[in-house]
Design a protein around this motif. Sequence first.
Motif, PDB file in Angstrom:
ATOM      1  N   SER A 244      -6.362  -7.520 -58.960  1.00 10.88           N
ATOM      2  CA  SER A 244      -4.803  -8.088 -58.766  1.00 10.88           C
ATOM      3  C   SER A 244      -4.048  -6.860 -58.596  1.00 10.88           C
ATOM      4  O   SER A 244      -4.113  -5.912 -58.639  1.00 10.88           O
ATOM      5  CB  SER A 244      -4.739  -8.439 -60.335  1.00 10.88           C
ATOM      6  OG  SER A 244      -4.582  -7.546 -61.092  1.00 10.88           O
ATOM      7  N   TRP A 245      -2.751  -7.268 -58.073  1.00 11.80           N
ATOM      8  CA  TRP A 245      -1.638  -6.586 -57.826  1.00 11.80           C
ATOM      9  C   TRP A 245      -0.465  -7.331 -58.260  1.00 11.80           C
ATOM     10  O   TRP A 245      -0.290  -8.493 -58.519  1.00 11.80           O
ATOM     11  CB  TRP A 245      -1.587  -6.175 -56.294  1.00 11.80           C
ATOM     12  CG  TRP A 245      -1.537  -7.316 -55.434  1.00 11.80           C
ATOM     13  CD1 TRP A 245      -2.469  -8.048 -54.816  1.00 11.80           C
ATOM     14  CD2 TRP A 245      -0.177  -7.873 -54.861  1.00 11.80           C
ATOM     15  NE1 TRP A 245      -2.113  -8.776 -53.875  1.00 11.80           N
ATOM     16  CE2 TRP A 245      -0.699  -8.808 -53.972  1.00 11.80           C
ATOM     17  CE3 TRP A 245       1.115  -7.617 -55.074  1.00 11.80           C
ATOM     18  CZ2 TRP A 245       0.322  -9.801 -53.272  1.00 11.80           C
ATOM     19  CZ3 TRP A 245       2.009  -8.373 -54.265  1.00 11.80           C
ATOM     20  CH2 TRP A 245       1.285  -9.641 -53.300  1.00 11.80           C
ATOM     21  N   SER A 246       0.817  -6.519 -58.726  1.00 12.04           N
ATOM     22  CA  SER A 246       1.795  -6.785 -59.347  1.00 12.04           C
ATOM     23  C   SER A 246       2.982  -6.360 -58.674  1.00 12.04           C
ATOM     24  O   SER A 246       2.981  -5.221 -58.175  1.00 12.04           O
ATOM     25  CB  SER A 246       1.999  -6.771 -60.649  1.00 12.04           C
ATOM     26  OG  SER A 246       0.784  -7.254 -61.337  1.00 12.04           O
TER      27      SER A 246
ATOM     28  N   GLU B 240       7.507  -6.441 -59.043  1.00  9.45           N
ATOM     29  CA  GLU B 240       8.764  -6.820 -59.807  1.00  9.45           C
ATOM     30  C   GLU B 240      10.190  -6.590 -58.904  1.00  9.45           C
ATOM     31  O   GLU B 240      10.048  -5.615 -58.678  1.00  9.45           O
ATOM     32  CB  GLU B 240       8.896  -6.309 -61.397  1.00  9.45           C
ATOM     33  CG  GLU B 240       7.711  -6.640 -62.087  1.00  9.45           C
ATOM     34  CD  GLU B 240       8.287  -6.004 -63.714  1.00  9.45           C
ATOM     35  OE1 GLU B 240       9.343  -5.675 -63.865  1.00  9.45           O
ATOM     36  OE2 GLU B 240       7.218  -6.357 -64.435  1.00  9.45           O
TER      37      GLU B 240
ATOM     38  N   LYS C 126       8.840 -11.631 -60.840  1.00  7.30           N
ATOM     39  CA  LYS C 126       7.641 -10.834 -61.220  1.00  7.30           C
ATOM     40  C   LYS C 126       6.716 -11.764 -60.184  1.00  7.30           C
ATOM     41  O   LYS C 126       6.586 -12.844 -60.265  1.00  7.30           O
ATOM     42  CB  LYS C 126       7.271 -10.769 -62.527  1.00  7.30           C
ATOM     43  CG  LYS C 126       8.405 -10.045 -63.519  1.00  7.30           C
ATOM     44  CD  LYS C 126       7.882 -10.111 -64.851  1.00  7.30           C
ATOM     45  CE  LYS C 126       8.918  -9.400 -65.803  1.00  7.30           C
ATOM     46  NZ  LYS C 126       8.492  -9.223 -66.925  1.00  7.30           N
TER      47      LYS C 126
ATOM     48  N   THR D 223       2.328 -11.425 -59.618  1.00  5.88           N
ATOM     49  CA  THR D 223       1.009 -11.093 -59.980  1.00  5.88           C
ATOM     50  C   THR D 223       0.102 -12.020 -59.287  1.00  5.88           C
ATOM     51  O   THR D 223       0.173 -13.248 -59.165  1.00  5.88           O
ATOM     52  CB  THR D 223       0.808 -11.151 -61.592  1.00  5.88           C
ATOM     53  OG1 THR D 223       1.569 -10.326 -62.152  1.00  5.88           O
ATOM     54  CG2 THR D 223      -0.636 -10.564 -61.688  1.00  5.88           C
TER      55      THR D 223
ATOM     56  N   THR E  19      -3.914 -12.518 -58.223  1.00  6.48           N
ATOM     57  CA  THR E  19      -5.426 -12.122 -58.684  1.00  6.48           C
ATOM     58  C   THR E  19      -6.142 -12.634 -57.368  1.00  6.48           C
ATOM     59  O   THR E  19      -5.959 -13.786 -57.008  1.00  6.48           O
ATOM     60  CB  THR E  19      -5.889 -12.752 -59.899  1.00  6.48           C
ATOM     61  OG1 THR E  19      -4.920 -12.555 -61.060  1.00  6.48           O
ATOM     62  CG2 THR E  19      -7.199 -12.356 -60.271  1.00  6.48           C
TER      63      THR E  19
ATOM     64  N   LYS F 270       3.503  -7.004 -50.720  1.00  7.64           N
ATOM     65  CA  LYS F 270       4.335  -6.636 -51.707  1.00  7.64           C
ATOM     66  C   LYS F 270       5.702  -6.310 -50.849  1.00  7.64           C
ATOM     67  O   LYS F 270       6.755  -7.021 -51.263  1.00  7.64           O
ATOM     68  CB  LYS F 270       4.087  -5.352 -52.198  1.00  7.64           C
ATOM     69  CG  LYS F 270       3.008  -5.486 -53.264  1.00  7.64           C
ATOM     70  CD  LYS F 270       2.812  -4.012 -53.944  1.00  7.64           C
ATOM     71  CE  LYS F 270       1.768  -3.941 -55.043  1.00  7.64           C
ATOM     72  NZ  LYS F 270       1.342  -2.609 -55.508  1.00  7.64           N
TER      73      LYS F 270
END
Length: 126
Positions: free
Chosen positions: A4-6, A8, A80, A82, A84, A101
């Motif tokens: 996963s990556w996130s 904000e 936010k 996220t 997966t 992103k």
Amino acid sequence: MSSSWSVEVETKSPAAAVFKATFIDWDKLGPKLIPELITDVTLISGDGFCCGGRTFGRTKLESATPHIKVEPKGNESIVKLTTTYKAIAGAVVAEDIKKGKEGFIKSVKAVEEYLAANPGTYAKKS
């Protein structure tokens, strides 16, 4: 195996306005605000949509599930994301994640700019 990556993004806009602009009216606003990333938005069911244009990891992923949350922060908000995902064996997705992103940040900032330029558009109604 899933990864996963996130990311904000803080905005100066209220959470309710960001949510409405990003999710309720995205079919109209997305292509207008960032045509270089989104060419069209199509409703695929009662509560989902698909954006045309650039696609993250089009042939590199077996699956991907995004989770987006818009949280209030005083009179401002934090958006936010996220995601997966499960990459196809041997696929290198680092550059795709970076672009994902960047695209998300650009989308949120475009909404923020739109809301600043059109302050009453998504004002909370009593």
